[in-house]
Design a protein around this motif. Sequence first.
Motif, mmCIF file in Angstrom:
data_model
loop_
_atom_site.group_PDB
_atom_site.id
_atom_site.type_symbol
_atom_site.label_atom_id
_atom_site.label_comp_id
_atom_site.label_asym_id
_atom_site.label_seq_id
_atom_site.Cartn_x
_atom_site.Cartn_y
_atom_site.Cartn_z
ATOM 1 N N ALA A 298 10.302 2.001 4.516
ATOM 2 C CA ALA A 298 9.045 2.724 4.354
ATOM 3 C C ALA A 298 8.904 3.369 2.981
ATOM 4 C CB ALA A 298 8.915 3.796 5.438
ATOM 5 N N GLN A 299 9.952 3.255 2.141
ATOM 6 C CA GLN A 299 9.901 3.868 0.814
ATOM 7 C C GLN A 299 8.770 3.258 -0.016
ATOM 8 O OE1 GLN A 299 12.016 6.340 -0.143
ATOM 9 N NE2 GLN A 299 10.988 6.584 -2.105
ATOM 10 N N ARG A 300 7.966 4.101 -0.650
ATOM 11 C CA ARG A 300 6.843 3.630 -1.453
ATOM 12 C C ARG A 300 7.210 3.676 -2.935
ATOM 13 N NH1 ARG A 300 5.362 1.657 2.688
ATOM 14 N NH2 ARG A 300 3.452 2.138 3.842
ATOM 15 N N TYR A 301 7.833 2.623 -3.402
ATOM 16 C CA TYR A 301 8.152 2.521 -4.821
ATOM 17 C C TYR A 301 6.909 2.097 -5.598
ATOM 18 C CZ TYR A 301 13.096 2.519 -3.407
ATOM 19 O OH TYR A 301 14.322 2.843 -2.891
ATOM 20 N N LYS A 302 6.815 2.559 -6.846
ATOM 21 C CA LYS A 302 5.698 2.148 -7.697
ATOM 22 C C LYS A 302 5.888 0.721 -8.190
ATOM 23 C CE LYS A 302 4.272 6.695 -9.433
ATOM 24 N NZ LYS A 302 4.114 7.540 -10.653
ATOM 25 N N ASP B 28 8.169 -2.444 3.708
ATOM 26 C CA ASP B 28 6.879 -2.483 4.394
ATOM 27 C C ASP B 28 5.778 -2.928 3.445
ATOM 28 O OD1 ASP B 28 8.208 -1.569 6.599
ATOM 29 O OD2 ASP B 28 7.505 0.500 6.439
ATOM 30 N N LYS B 29 5.870 -2.501 2.203
ATOM 31 C CA LYS B 29 4.905 -2.882 1.177
ATOM 32 C C LYS B 29 5.666 -3.170 -0.107
ATOM 33 C CE LYS B 29 0.830 -1.237 -1.380
ATOM 34 N NZ LYS B 29 0.115 -2.525 -1.234
ATOM 35 N N PRO C 63 5.975 -3.516 -3.913
ATOM 36 C CA PRO C 63 5.240 -3.127 -5.116
ATOM 37 C C PRO C 63 5.329 -4.215 -6.169
ATOM 38 C CG PRO C 63 7.372 -2.071 -5.105
ATOM 39 C CD PRO C 63 7.282 -2.840 -3.808
ATOM 40 N N ASP D 268 10.843 7.035 -8.320
ATOM 41 C CA ASP D 268 9.607 6.301 -8.057
ATOM 42 C C ASP D 268 9.788 4.793 -8.138
ATOM 43 O OD1 ASP D 268 8.123 8.606 -7.688
ATOM 44 O OD2 ASP D 268 7.637 8.774 -9.821
#
Length: 493
Positions: free
Chosen positions: A79-83, A157-158, A160, A189
């Motif tokens: 779930a980590q949102r990395y740039k 999950d997404k 980048p 990030d």
Amino acid sequence: MATHISQSCSHNTADRRMPAVAGQFYSASADTLADDVDGFLKSAGVSPATDVRAIIVPHAGYVFSGAMAAKAYMRINPAQRYKRVFLLGPSHKAAFDGASVNSQFGAYATPLGDVAVDLDVCESLLRADSVFCCLPKAHDAEHCLEVQLPFLQRRLDKVPPIVPIIIGTQDINKLERVAKALQPYFTADNLFVISSDFSHYPRYTDALDVDGITGRAIEKASLTEFIAALNDNASRHISNLYTSACGQSPIAVLLMMMGNGGALTMEHLGYCNSGDSPYGDHDGVVGYHAFAVTGGKAKDNATENDTAFSLTADEKRTLLSIARRTIENELNGSGLQPCDTAQLDDALKARCGAFVTLTSDGRLRGCIGNLVGYRPLYATVMAMAKSAAFEDPRFYPVRKDELDGIKIEISVLSPLRRISSIDEFQLGRHGLFIVKGASSGTFLPQVAGETGWTKEEFFGHCSRDKAGLGWDGWRDAELYVYEAEVFGEDDLK
């Protein structure tokens, strides 16, 4: 750098880099590929962390290294949102003296879909320093970054945008320039994926030794230690050892960035080599490590590490048999393996340090060990049994006619835990490892019972007799404790 290499590449955001090794290194079928990667991840046995800054992963065909790569990817919180994800790998297809940033495509295609390229960051790097260039031939057929994408696609999950970088230089000054340019991006990030296999083409047992040396250096997160390990391995002139790490330059860049501040921890997650695969042989192997760099200070895991490693009676008998057969096979010159590794259970493949001790008529005949487990336990026992019998400098090599009279004892070690005071040491329970600069020494836990020393005498003798630091040298040295599960052939009759 050669003047004909372009600093930038023309691109169109609609352009896609098509897969170069789909159907070779991994399946070209989307469904099969997803199932394969998911299977590796499910079996990795690694828990996610919330603060993964970087990973070091192999890049061979999935049948050889997919399971080890999965250990590194499983450390990442999905779930980590990395740039963005920076992909750093070595050049297998082009010779050049710099770092090539692939700004010629807007996306990388895989059987699982497209992954966008962060062209803005690519262009910023190309402007930042002339060490960066865009050399299409360094990327077009290169596999080391491509094979990472399906894991990112199935784990995050997404996904980048990525920044693909192939490093073609081993010039330390140029690598420092690469690290300096990337340093501003080395934050929580962003995720850095460092693509590297390790030893190339030595025999299986040689690979275990070489990769152990390299792995220990990387775990210290020290560029100096890493370079020293590479040089040490090279100086040993091991047959067919082409390199200790094909991705040594990307790894060096990572270690440089780690050394420029921030409380980061390098975690070793596992090791295997191609000889462990049913598709590989033991004559010429490639090594695979998995590491993760996590943010923040190392966790206080004293409670976890104080739990000694536990083996069943049958597992102990198997390890003792492996040790004896290793020595017998060496004496007979048979070249046979002492066990069928496919039949061993998970406990015997765990990453544990171990010592093998040989005695004859109650007297020491050889004792060699590794404190830290950078290989499967059974493989450590194989290597240490051979070393104890034939390479302990205190004794002449074991002869065939004396083997029947030799007794074997094995000490399986828990992970090392650093202590800050002698008060944390428990005599008879803990082994001691003392380190100061290039000097080190250890006593196994059972030494206390054999000698009857007090705690202070245990420390003094270890410091003076093993580490060469003098009687009180331990007082300003690094101190580590560990536990050992000790068993011998006489115990299991």
